[in-house]
Enzyme design. Structure first.
Site, mmCIF file in Angstrom:
data_model
loop_
_atom_site.group_PDB
_atom_site.id
_atom_site.type_symbol
_atom_site.label_atom_id
_atom_site.label_comp_id
_atom_site.label_asym_id
_atom_site.label_seq_id
_atom_site.Cartn_x
_atom_site.Cartn_y
_atom_site.Cartn_z
ATOM 1 N NE ARG A 1 -2.392 -1.314 3.450
ATOM 2 C CZ ARG A 1 -2.432 -1.021 4.519
ATOM 3 N NH1 ARG A 1 -3.746 -0.521 4.842
ATOM 4 N NH2 ARG A 1 -2.095 -1.439 5.692
ATOM 5 C CD GLU A 2 4.178 -0.536 -1.480
ATOM 6 O OE1 GLU A 2 3.783 -0.937 -1.682
ATOM 7 O OE2 GLU A 2 4.974 -1.627 -1.508
ATOM 8 C CG LEU A 3 -0.681 5.344 -4.920
ATOM 9 C CD1 LEU A 3 -0.136 6.805 -5.145
ATOM 10 C CD2 LEU A 3 -1.937 5.382 -6.181
ATOM 11 C CE LYS A 4 -3.898 3.431 4.562
ATOM 12 N NZ LYS A 4 -5.007 4.213 4.111
ATOM 13 C CE LYS B 1 -20.717 0.062 -2.555
ATOM 14 N NZ LYS B 1 -19.934 -0.040 -1.763
ATOM 15 C CB ILE C 1 -22.785 4.475 10.321
ATOM 16 C CG1 ILE C 1 -24.382 5.979 9.929
ATOM 17 C CG2 ILE C 1 -23.137 4.071 9.853
ATOM 18 C CD1 ILE C 1 -24.846 5.826 9.806
ATOM 19 C CB SER D 1 -16.350 3.180 13.041
ATOM 20 O OG SER D 1 -16.848 3.835 12.249
ATOM 21 N NE ARG E 1 -11.654 3.238 4.253
ATOM 22 C CZ ARG E 1 -11.275 2.226 5.230
ATOM 23 N NH1 ARG E 1 -10.023 1.905 5.409
ATOM 24 N NH2 ARG E 1 -13.009 1.373 5.101
ATOM 25 C CG HIS F 1 -17.153 9.174 2.393
ATOM 26 N ND1 HIS F 1 -18.296 8.998 2.320
ATOM 27 C CD2 HIS F 1 -16.766 7.483 1.982
ATOM 28 C CE1 HIS F 1 -19.179 7.948 2.114
ATOM 29 N NE2 HIS F 1 -18.004 6.644 1.803
HETATM 30 N N1 GLN Z 1 -20.509 0.366 11.918
HETATM 31 C C1 GLN Z 1 -19.825 0.904 10.290
HETATM 32 C C2 GLN Z 1 -18.866 1.681 11.060
HETATM 33 O O1 GLN Z 1 -19.772 2.908 11.770
HETATM 34 C C3 GLN Z 1 -20.648 0.772 9.172
HETATM 35 C C4 GLN Z 1 -19.726 1.159 8.388
HETATM 36 C C5 GLN Z 1 -19.655 0.990 6.821
HETATM 37 O O2 GLN Z 1 -21.027 1.086 6.116
HETATM 38 N N2 GLN Z 1 -19.057 1.140 5.592
HETATM 39 O O3 GLN Z 1 -17.374 1.822 10.345
HETATM 40 ZN ZN ZN Z 2 -22.153 3.549 5.052
#
Ligand code: GLN
Ligand code: ZN
Length: 758
Positions: A15-18, A114, A432, A434, A516, A696
């Site tokens: 993952r050098e570029l990261k 996506k 959500i 994390s 990522r 993001h």
């Molecule tokens: N519960 C996960 C978080 O908050 C959901 C992550 C995700 O949807 N990619 O990191």
């Molecule tokens: Zn998500």
């Protein structure tokens, strides 16, 4: 017979570029350092392919962030708001990818979507009525020249004009048709410049041809390419398709003057029939995509040879090709030091796939294939015994009853019971799952792995993080709390590591978007849960607060979609095995006092077949029931949440509602809330939390901005059903920006609460 590769991983084996990009963003290294890193990644890939004798080696498949974004810049599709920042080209490019917040202004990133049915994401180019498309950039020429200088002839890869126009977003009145002539001219200029450079072949990627196509689509495609080919060029064009078959336009594409056509024989159900029934023009090279670019299992040479034999009868010259870019698999099995050969022998990552192409060419050209050593070894691998079976798991799946897929009582009744139980305010706020995975969190995990700290020390540390996180959320006055997911490296890997049947790797990283990467586990055998996986953390977190603490799980479809799936049993069966394991965890959480349980199906849409006709009969028919199986056993007062990392489900909205969760949160901020209308039209029953800001990017949304977003939502949705949350987990963000953003978010919710209180 030739060999060919569509594209190669660009993040680097380590993952050098990261890491270089992140240093560059922080200002720790300069542009020259970043470019040096890029060059070394490119050069090592080119050399590898060259030394192995690959005939068609890709260039310009490298990207600092994303290939669609590269193509947008190449074609001058740069929205004014980024131009206005007056940055130099590389930073302007990154401002489109990541947004910009600084002394020159404050702009959001382009939308991200996506990439077909993969876990890769592309940046969506924005075209307005003033956009002027022409060949502006020079990246493909530079990369071609870079390889050429090292003595390597490559085929530059560019996203094709049709796919570029189809995947772009149109902000004004004009449509793809209005830009088709200019786009065609730009590609003609591209070919003319390649010709000047002496480039033999260029590859135009047109994966949009594997979607259902209307007559108009086909006309657009042919009209563009007729224009591109008005003149002839020294540089010949390979039309490359992938992720499916081209049943709607096979006849049209074979009659255009492409020198080669790349077809997908792995995912394209009808590809072989198309070639056999219509035959393939003898004056073109058939690039037969037969080495799977998306999965990590070794190619079965004897099966592949059968296909190649079939093809030889209906075509002329042939190149053995990957089925898609190898971007979707890790770099090399050689980086894996812990797994035994019992497993490793079954894997082929990008580098090993180069070897497979070479083997296959040798075997196919041999008069006596059976005598080739590589063929014999391959046969031995596939006829040998492969462990991982578990009869108890198979029996449990067989024993699932129809009623196990239905939760009772029905939604409406549960909603009432839960409103009473939780007594949450209007517009309840949550996140959500994390919270920022700061360096200390990653360090402690690394130290535990290396044995530098004990399990107890690690747990103490994690408890400390959880308790800080709970305090922070209470201070911010969030309503439904989370524990922060500090114990998790990744939402799928974490469960993979704790379930029986999965293998995990050390370095098998795959790019998800920009810098990522994800490290998907490998489903090796039958899956089961041996012990509770998350209960301990959720119970601890709940003990610190009176507010509801969400238990946090990953759903079976997402676990499967973000893993490398087995190819020896059906994905349906594999998913049901995982569903039973997660169901056991759900019931354990409930038993231990957890009142709200979120089961993330972040990737449910990911493997939705690209053709609509297959949606219900080949995917949703088992994916939705698998989710229902996970939560159907809980009590009515237990609130089930789910989360999705996208909002394009207008077309499968009924299926989403049919998951029968109590609350769903999803990404919305990057797609301008387009989903709201269809929620309303469809009388969506599930309560919803459309993300009010984009996580993001490091940008902090203002309170006003969030109020505006919420007001738009309130116009379209019943107030009582609306939740307030960011659009995804916060783990990639920094603590300061997270706190500031969430503070603005809770302030916005509280302001609207006052306004809308009866
Ligand atoms: N519960 C996960 C978080 O908050 C959901 C992550 C995700 O949807 N990619 O990191
Ligand atoms: Zn998500």
């Amino acid at each position: 017979m030739y060999t060919s590769i569509i594209g190669y991983p660009r993040i680097g084996a380590q993952r050098e570029l990261k890491f270089a990009s992140e240093k560059y963003f922080r200002g720790d290294i300069d542009r020259a350092d970043l470019e040096k890193c890029a060059s070394s990644i490119k050069m090592s890939a080119w050399k590898k392919m060259y030394e192995e004798g690959i005939d068609f080696i890709p260039s310009n498949d490298f990207s600092f962030y994303d290939g669609m974004l590269d193509t947008a810049v190449l074609l001058n599709v740069v929205p004014q708001r980024y131009r206005a920042l007056g940055l130099d080209p590389l930073d302007e490019y990154f401002s489109m990818a990541r947004g910009y917040q600084g002394d020159r202004g404050d702009v959001k990133a382009l939308a991200m979507k996506k990439w077909f049915n993969t876990n890769y994401h592309y940046m969506v180019p924005e075209i307005d009525d003033n956009t002027k498309i022409f060949l502006m950039g020079d990246k493909p020429f530079k990369e071609y020249a870079e390889a050429k200088e090292a003595g390597i002839e490559t085929k530059p890869v560019v996203i094709g004009p049709y796919t570029f126009l189809k995947l772009s977003r149109y902000l004004g009145k004009k449509t793809e048709w209005d830009f088709s002539t200019d786009t065609a001219s730009a590609y003609a200029s591209l070919l003319s410049q390649f010709s000047d450079l002496g480039t033999h072949f260029a590859q135009f990627d047109e994966p949009c041809l594997v979607f259902d196509m209307t007559k108009e689509d086909i006309n657009l495609f042919t009209s563009i390419y007729e224009k591109v080919f008005e003149k002839t060029y020294r540089t010949k064009v390979i039309l490359q398709t992938y992720f499916g078959d081209v049943r709607d336009c096979y006849k049209e594409i074979v009659s255009l003057p492409f020198a080669g056509i790349g077809l997908d024989f792995v995912e394209g159900d009808k590809t072989l029939d198309l070639v056999k029934e219509n035959s393939f023009p003898k004056d073109k090279i058939l690039f037969a995509g037969i080495v799977n670019g998306k999965n990590i299992w070794r190619n079965n040479y004897s099966k592949t040879l059968d296909v190649l034999k079939d093809l030889a009868a209906s075509s002329g010259e042939m190149a053995i090709n990957t089925s898609c870019s190898l971007l979707h698999v890790p770099v090399t099995v050689r980086s894996e030091t812990k797994l035994s050969f019992e497993y490793l022998d079954h894997f082929a990552f990008a580098e090993e796939k180069i070897g497979e192409l070479k083997d296959l060419k040798e075997i196919a050209e041999s008069t006596d294939p059976e005598s080739c050593v590589s063929y014999k070894n391959n046969q031995k691998l596939f006829s040998g015994k492969r462990g991982g079976g578990d009869d108890a798991v198979k029996a449990a799946v067989k024993a699932i009853k129809e009623s196990d897929f239905t939760r009772l009582p029905e939604f409406k009744e549960r909603e009432k019971i839960q409103k009473e139980r939780f007594g949450l305010p209007l517009f309840p706020t949550t996140t959500i799952g994390s919270f920022p995975q700061t360096a200390d969190v990653k360090n402690e995990r690394a130290r535990l792995r290396k044995g530098e700290i004990s399990e107890e020390e690690y747990e103490k540390f994690t408890e400390g993080k959880i308790s800080e996180c709970v305090k922070l959320q209470e201070n911010l006055e969030l309503d439904v709390l989370v524990h922060g997911e500090y114990e998790r490296n990744d939402m799928v890997e974490y469960f993979g590591e704790r379930l029986k049947g999965f293998l995990f790797t050390e370095k098998a990283w795959v790019q998800s978007y920009g810098t990522r990467c994800v490290k998907p586990p490998i489903v090796w055998g039958d899956v089961s849960r041996e012990n509770p996986m998350t209960v301990r953390w959720s119970v601890y977190a709940q003990s610190l607060t009176k507010k509801p603490m969400k238990g946090m799980l990953t759903g079976p479809v997402t676990i499967l979609n973000w893993s490398f799936p087995r190819e020896d049993i059906s994905v349906r069966e594999s998913t049901l095995q995982i569903a039973l394991a997660i169901r056991a965890e759900v019931l354990d959480l409930e038993k231990n006092g957890i009142r709200v349980i979120q089961i993330d199906e972040a990737a449910l849409r990911e493997k939705l077949p690209l053709r609509k006709g297959d949606w219900f009969k080949n995917y949703l028919d088992w994916a939705i029931p698998a989710f229902r199986l996970v939560h159907s056993g809980v009590k009515p007062e237990t609130q089930i949440h789910t989360h999705m990392c996208y909002s394009e489900f207008t077309d499968i909205i009924k299926a989403i509602d049919d998951m029968d969760a109590d609350v769903i949160t999803f990404e919305a901020s990057r797609s301008d809330l387009l989903i709201l209308d269809s929620l309303k039209e469809n009388n969506f029953k599930t309560e919803v939390g459309p993300g009010v800001y984009d996580i993001h990017s490091p940008r902090v949304p203002s309170k006003e901005e969030i109020v505006t977003a919420l007001e738009k939502m309130i116009e379209k949705l019943p107030k009582e059903k609306l939740w307030v949350n960011p659009d995804c987990g916060l783990k990639t963000r920094e603590p300061a920006e997270t706190e500031a953003s969430l503070a603005n978010m809770t302030k916005a919710a509280s302001e609207l609460r006052t306004k809308y209180a009866k």
